[in-house]
Design an enzyme around this catalytic site. Sequence first.
Site, PDB file in Angstrom:
ATOM      1  N   LYS A  74      57.230  64.752  35.994  1.00 43.10           N
ATOM      2  CA  LYS A  74      56.595  64.689  37.308  1.00 43.10           C
ATOM      3  C   LYS A  74      55.750  65.901  37.654  1.00 43.10           C
ATOM      4  O   LYS A  74      56.147  67.032  37.409  1.00 43.10           O
ATOM      5  CB  LYS A  74      57.676  64.548  38.372  1.00 43.10           C
ATOM      6  CG  LYS A  74      58.371  63.219  38.285  1.00 43.10           C
ATOM      7  CD  LYS A  74      59.339  63.095  39.427  1.00 43.10           C
ATOM      8  CE  LYS A  74      59.800  61.663  39.579  1.00 43.10           C
ATOM      9  NZ  LYS A  74      60.791  61.536  40.622  1.00 43.10           N
ATOM     10  N   GLY A 114      65.387  75.481  36.351  1.00 45.83           N
ATOM     11  CA  GLY A 114      64.890  75.691  37.712  1.00 45.83           C
ATOM     12  C   GLY A 114      64.722  77.166  38.035  1.00 45.83           C
ATOM     13  O   GLY A 114      63.732  77.574  38.653  1.00 45.83           O
TER      14      GLY A 114
HETATM   15  P1  AMP Z   1      60.978  67.192  33.257  1.00 43.32           P
HETATM   16  O1  AMP Z   1      62.450  67.269  33.517  1.00 43.32           O
HETATM   17  O2  AMP Z   1      60.147  66.944  34.460  1.00 43.32           O
HETATM   18  O3  AMP Z   1      60.500  68.358  32.421  1.00 43.32           O
HETATM   19  O4  AMP Z   1      60.743  65.869  32.390  1.00 43.32           O
HETATM   20  C1  AMP Z   1      61.214  65.706  31.093  1.00 43.32           C
HETATM   21  C2  AMP Z   1      61.179  64.261  30.755  1.00 43.32           C
HETATM   22  O5  AMP Z   1      59.857  63.777  30.869  1.00 43.32           O
HETATM   23  C3  AMP Z   1      61.622  63.930  29.343  1.00 43.32           C
HETATM   24  O6  AMP Z   1      62.849  63.268  29.405  1.00 43.32           O
HETATM   25  C4  AMP Z   1      60.514  63.033  28.806  1.00 43.32           C
HETATM   26  O7  AMP Z   1      61.007  61.893  28.160  1.00 43.32           O
HETATM   27  C5  AMP Z   1      59.760  62.643  30.057  1.00 43.32           C
HETATM   28  N1  AMP Z   1      58.367  62.288  29.772  1.00 43.32           N
HETATM   29  C6  AMP Z   1      57.478  62.966  29.046  1.00 43.32           C
HETATM   30  N2  AMP Z   1      56.314  62.298  28.970  1.00 43.32           N
HETATM   31  C7  AMP Z   1      56.465  61.154  29.655  1.00 43.32           C
HETATM   32  C8  AMP Z   1      55.631  60.038  29.930  1.00 43.32           C
HETATM   33  N3  AMP Z   1      54.379  59.975  29.452  1.00 43.32           N
HETATM   34  N4  AMP Z   1      56.117  59.031  30.684  1.00 43.32           N
HETATM   35  C9  AMP Z   1      57.376  59.092  31.153  1.00 43.32           C
HETATM   36  N5  AMP Z   1      58.226  60.111  30.938  1.00 43.32           N
HETATM   37  C10 AMP Z   1      57.781  61.136  30.190  1.00 43.32           C
END
Ligand code: AMP
Length: 394
Positions: free
Chosen positions: A195, A374
């Site tokens: 996100k 975080g």
């Molecule tokens: P975050 O905790 O925000 O760093 O998100 C990490 C997660 O983002 C991982 O579990 C990935 O599988 C997911 N992620 C990475 N690229 C994508 C994408 N294109 N669509 C959906 N999820 C994603």
Amino acid sequence: MKIKNYNFTNKKVIVRVDFNVPLNDKFEVTDDTRIRAAIPTILKIIETGAVILMSHFGRPKGREEKFSLKHILPTLSELTGKKIFFADDCIGEEAVNKAKNLKNGEILILENLRFYKEEKNGDEIFAGKLASLGDVFVNDAFGAVHRAHASTSIIAKFFPEDKMFGFVIENELKNIDKLLNNSQKPFTAIMGGAKVSSKITIIENLMNKVDNMIIGGGMTYTFVKAEGGKIGNSLVENEKLDLIPEIIKKAEKAGVKLYIPTDSVNADNFSNDAKTEITKIDNVSEGMMGLDIGEETIKTFCEVIKNSSTILWNGPVGVFEMSNFENGTKKIAQAIAQATKNGAFSLIGGGDSVAAINKYKLADKVSYISTGGGALLEYIEGKKLPGIEAILKQ
Ligand code: AMP
């Protein structure tokens, strides 16, 4: 006050650690990285004094056995080579007696702090009860320094003369400061993950520091939609669309080169055996979702990374947990390792990019892996973190 120089002889030292480790269904520790990280601090103190460890563990609602810290005793004992004493409650008579009877060279661990809601509430009376168990306070839980909890910050006020960071936090601060204040140019940040909302402040903050900002992962598609591209069913945060032109403008103004993926590996559903297609990033087919970066993007990103002298990586550039969508993340990890070999300083932080580096067995090929998710992001954002301030404040 530095842990290296402090005289712990005959002192009972209450140490906040981050033992929030994953367990399997037999309650065995499956990744001991966080426990391992705290060992130098523990061993240093028990050379002459006694250690009382305290940590949170999971998100219990009141007392829940599955979140008991007793599950980590075998691992802690193995890593320290010591018998570990355990108090069934983090405050109260048993904890007081066990702390009182602890001798130099011995280790006691208290039950999960989060069995009390007072921990998260930053309750001062609760913090005082924890403080009464020791003569010195050491904070070594970097992953929790952004929380104003009883054991991470409030407790410090009971030790005006005898509080300090452990080696984990000292090391984190040294490496992050090196990244932010002493970085060799070009400095490249790779921001991925799901996100944009959780990364927006850090992306903005980094604009004043970096030369290249690489965007990947799920948040790419919010950028692409904001620019008028077709993203099919890809992840998008519609309420953040307005922020994208601002980010782009900010990058231009700061002279930062912003890299958005140019091609996309798309799937007809969120699973490893989904049907796939490869398209331009702004032309994802109706009903398809982008789950990884394509070869063209990989080539561009890796080139930038390999020419960088300082690298920060936070968040995977695709759904690397699935083998058909891990290629981009794997190649990025390898490029960072290559750049490091050529002399770059690389810092990896945030749970999922650390998991990726470990998955590709490159942990010893990068300069530093942060223990904070975080906490790391908030520190880089330039926020004052309660767990750090509490130690630094006179
Ligand atoms: P975050 O905790 O925000 O760093 O998100 C990490 C997660 O983002 C991982 O579990 C990935 O599988 C997911 N992620 C990475 N690229 C994508 C994408 N294109 N669509 C959906 N999820 C994603």
